[in-house]
Design an enzyme around this catalytic site. Structure first.
Site, short mmCIF file in Angstrom:
data_model
loop_
_atom_site.label_atom_id
_atom_site.label_comp_id
_atom_site.label_asym_id
_atom_site.label_seq_id
_atom_site.Cartn_x
_atom_site.Cartn_y
_atom_site.Cartn_z
N THR A 4 0.80 -1.23 0.00
CA THR A 4 0.00 0.00 0.00
C THR A 4 0.83 1.27 0.00
O THR A 4 0.29 2.35 -0.22
CB THR A 4 -0.92 0.03 1.24
OG1 THR A 4 -0.10 0.06 2.43
CG2 THR A 4 -1.81 -1.20 1.28
N SER A 6 -1.49 9.11 -9.44
CA SER A 6 -0.81 8.41 -8.36
C SER A 6 -1.77 8.19 -7.21
O SER A 6 -2.74 8.94 -7.04
CB SER A 6 0.41 9.21 -7.90
OG SER A 6 1.04 8.57 -6.81
N ASP A 7 -1.51 7.14 -6.42
CA ASP A 7 -2.44 6.79 -5.35
C ASP A 7 -2.27 7.65 -4.11
O ASP A 7 -3.23 8.04 -3.48
CB ASP A 7 -2.29 5.31 -4.99
CG ASP A 7 -0.87 4.95 -4.59
OD1 ASP A 7 0.00 5.79 -4.80
OD2 ASP A 7 -0.66 3.84 -4.09
N LYS A 8 -1.04 7.99 -3.75
CA LYS A 8 -0.86 8.72 -2.49
C LYS A 8 0.51 9.39 -2.47
O LYS A 8 1.39 9.11 -3.29
CB LYS A 8 -0.99 7.77 -1.30
CG LYS A 8 0.03 6.63 -1.30
CD LYS A 8 -0.16 5.75 -0.11
CE LYS A 8 -1.51 5.06 -0.14
NZ LYS A 8 -1.74 4.19 1.01
N THR A 68 4.64 8.12 -3.27
CA THR A 68 4.87 7.26 -4.44
C THR A 68 5.72 7.98 -5.47
O THR A 68 6.63 7.40 -6.04
CB THR A 68 3.52 6.84 -5.05
OG1 THR A 68 2.72 6.21 -4.05
CG2 THR A 68 3.73 5.88 -6.20
#
Length: 351
Positions: free
Chosen positions: A106, A262-264, A267
């Site tokens: 994650t 991007s997820d978070k 990253t």
């Protein structure tokens, strides 16, 4: 007299040299492409390193160590600090300090606490599950296997990465279009001069050699080698920045990208925080002032003598665990430009 050696269609050493050069160019290009793509192919093999060799399990009430690939849903496993999670697990018992490092899955930089009870409806957020590929930094737990192999969360991600549809990259489309045009021109000219050669009565062998020479002269043999070498050098530079290039043509595609999702945070960023503006109370109300940083061009507009600013600075100093890096200092030049201060210069200047 000795019979002259024949190289291809003509007894001339020029054909031999030309053939050697062409074969060398093709081989060098193929070797470059092979080694780069071989590195990319090893990406999926790296998932094997996430699998521990043996796992402590309980089957039929008997404790034993079995190979991780032999685990099946329903097996009871024991994990301790330093162990890798061998499959997707649901925690049955755990110590109070049980944590899981989910950074590989994650991107969470801090270890996540684990409990016996379900704390969230999302499997990735609940604290009673542990996933294959993650690590146990501290604590111990007893858990039951719920998924193995391709059915794990990591396995499904790897499967999706391997089954994505391959599309032509922009440079691939342009090269394909260019090659079609050049090949059409070269073959057309070769056929035209072949026909003219037969019309004027040129020998068959000489006519064929002339046609092949025209075709070869119009086709840039060094194009593929040049493109491959340039993309390979760029891929190596990106590798030094910890970017894995799965496909050489993807290097050019990145330059044509207009939007990256991007997820978070963390990253794509470097996990570095910089204060660009500060907000504090003044006599006229709250004010937003610039702080000297690379974002504001080294400009400072806040009042360091203001009582509210001093209180803000005190709170900031007492409530952070950051470390100061001398190389992060910026200086404002007389021409209005900013430059990074070297560590020696930073130490020489008074605080």
């Amino acid at each position: 007299p000795p019979t002259p050696r024949r190289y291809a269609l003509e007894s001339s050493e020029d054909n031999l040299y030309l053939g050697i050069v062409l074969v060398t160019v093709v081989m060098v290009t193929g070797i470059f492409s092979y080694f780069q793509n071989a590195k990319s192919a090893n990406l999926m093999d790296s998932f094997a390193s996430m699998l521990p060799p043996k796992v402590k399990t309980v089957r039929d009430g008997t404790s034993d160590e079995v190979l991780a690939q032999n685990l099946v849903p329903g097996d009871i496993v024991n994990v301790e600090g330093g162990d890798l999670i061998p499959a997707d697990l649901r925690i049955l018992e755990c110590s109070d300090n049980m944590c899981i490092d989910n950074s590989a899955l994650t991107g969470e930089s801090e270890p996540q606490k684990r409990k016996v009870i379900c704390t969230h409806s999302d499997p990735l957020e609940t604290q009673n599950l542990a996933f294959f590929g993650t690590q146990v930094p501290e604590g111990s737990a007893r858990a039951v296997v719920i998924s193995t192999g391709d059915k794990t969360v990591m396995g499904r991600i790897a499967k999706l990465a391997m089954t994505t549809k391959t599309e032509q990259t922009p440079i691939n489309k342009e090269l394909h279009h260019f090659i079609i045009i050049i090949s059409s021109i070269a073959i057309t000219l070769g056929i035209i001069f072949l026909i003219l050669g037969f019309v004027i009565g040129t020998e068959i062998v000489q006519n064929l050699v002339f046609m092949i020479g025209i075709i070869v002269a119009n086709v840039p043999e060094g194009l593929l080698a040049t493109v491959t070498v340039c993309l390979t050098l760029t891929a190596k530079r990106m590798h030094s920045k910890k970017v894995l290039v799965k496909n050489l043509e993807g290097v050019e595609t990145l330059g044509s990208t207009s939007c990256i999702c991007s997820d978070k945070t963390g990253t794509l960023t470097q996990n570095i925080m910089t204060v660009a503006q500060v907000v504090y109370g003044e006599e006229q109300g709250c004010a937003s002032r610039d702080a000297p940083s690379s974002f504001t061009g080294g400009r400072k507009t806040y009042d360091s003598d203001c009582t509210s600013f001093k209180r803000l600075m005190r709170c900031a100093v007492l409530n952070n665990v950051s470390t100061f890096n001398e190389s992060s200092k910026w200086a404002l030049e007389s021409d209005g430009e900013t430059r990074r201060v070297r560590p020696r210069e930073a130490r020489a200047k008074p605080a």
